[in-house]
Design an enzyme around this catalytic site. Structure first.
Site, PDB file in Angstrom:
ATOM      1  N   SER A 146       0.857  -1.196   0.000  1.00  0.00           N
ATOM      2  CA  SER A 146       0.000   0.000   0.000  1.00  0.00           C
ATOM      3  C   SER A 146       0.885   1.236   0.000  1.00  0.00           C
ATOM      4  CB  SER A 146      -0.879   0.012   1.256  1.00  0.00           C
ATOM      5  OG  SER A 146      -1.564   1.243   1.357  1.00  0.00           O
ATOM      6  N   TYR A 160      -1.564  -0.615  10.356  1.00  0.00           N
ATOM      7  CA  TYR A 160      -1.760  -1.123   8.979  1.00  0.00           C
ATOM      8  C   TYR A 160      -0.612  -0.664   8.085  1.00  0.00           C
ATOM      9  CZ  TYR A 160      -3.723  -1.236   4.221  1.00  0.00           C
ATOM     10  OH  TYR A 160      -3.912  -1.427   2.882  1.00  0.00           O
TER      11      TYR A 160
END
Ligand code: NAP
Length: 251
Positions: A146, A160
């Site tokens: 990501s 995350y």
């Protein structure tokens, strides 16, 4: 008909980016084994889409946050044929945005179990099958990281973001480790993509809220990330390994 490519394992193949990727791999000649956690109807629909493109396909309920899930997924893949591709895509965010000083041990544990340990165990199983060191005939691994790995996720989900940082490091290290054994390892780093993951994180309209700050002024589509993943899997990327490919509209 495309050339037979062996079996591609796609974790988190029932929805979002994984669901967009599986049929494209099927179109390119891979048999496809998708893993999912809960969404059995969605998973079966993806299997149907792969089969309608002439591929063999299977869906396995397999929580990658536990070793048993990873083992079940690869056992099913082995039944389809020789594993030659892994898309390490399954990933979670938690239900609410949280600062680090409010984070719970349970949240960190589960986040790392799914996003990091799961990806490592799937990579391990893939290398054991693909590496020429283990009499395999080579293959390709694409990790779905990501842009958060670089941006840090402040005020929302530093846990995350850090899990994706680990995926970036694993991508570079594993690419170097197995580069001489017939395996290419790369990552895509999506920006803000229109999938259900933002609703899972407690804010369904997150992409719309943040879109004005994206240089391209819009969120991405799952298919736009899938195209990058499939390119990295393909022979067109035959000299690409250890790369972190940003698919973020400039974000
Ligand atoms: P999504 O729409 O929420 O889909 C997640 C997929 O992963 C589903 O197929 C889900 O299965 C599966 N999954 C979740 N937990 C799992 C587990 N423990 N074991 C096995 N499968 C599991 O998510 P997405 O947006 O497509 O995200 C895919 C990947 O892209 C993730 O790694 C995510 O971090 C990354 N990413 C997404 C974005 C974005 O903006 N969307 C941006 C950057 C990176 P069920 O359907 O059964 O629940």
């Amino acid at each position: 008909m495309p050339e037979e490519r062996g079996v591609a394992v796609v974790t988190g193949g029932s929805r979002g980016i994984g669901a967009a990727t599986a049929p494209l791999l099927a179109e390119r000649g891979w048999s496809v084994c998708i893993g999912y956690q809960n969404a059995i109807d969605a998973a079966n629909a993806v299997v149907g889409e792969c089969e309608s493109r002439g591929a063999r396909a299977a869906a396995v309920r397999a929580d990658v946050g536990a070793w048993e899930g990873v083992a079940a997924l690869f056992a099913a893949a082995d039944r389809l044929g020789e594993v030659t591709a892994l898309v390490n895509n399954a990933g979670i965010v938690y239900q609410a945005h949280t600062r680090v000083d409010e984070i719970t041990p349970e949240r960190i544990e589960r986040m790392l179990a799914v996003n990091v340990t799961g990806a490592f165990l799937c990579a391990r199983e893939a290398v054991r099958r693909m590496s020429t060191l283990h009499d395999g005939s080579g293959g390709v691994i694409v990790n779905v990281s990501s842009r958060a790995a670089a941006l840090g996720g402040a005020g929302e989900y530093v846990d995350y973001a850090a899990s994706k940082g680990a995926i970036d490091t694993m991508t570079v290290g594993l690419a170097r480790e197995v580069g001489g054994e017939g395996i290419r390892v790369n990552a895509v780093r999506p920006g803000l993509i229109e999938t259900d993951i933002h609703a899972s994180g407690g804010e369904p309209a997150r992409v719309a809220r943040l879109a004005p700050g994206i240089p391209m002024k819009r969120g991405g589509l799952a298919g736009e990330v899938a195209d990058a993943i499939v390119w990295l899997c393909s022979d067109e990327a035959s000299y690409v390994t250890g790369a972190l490919l940003d698919v973020g509209g400039g974000r």
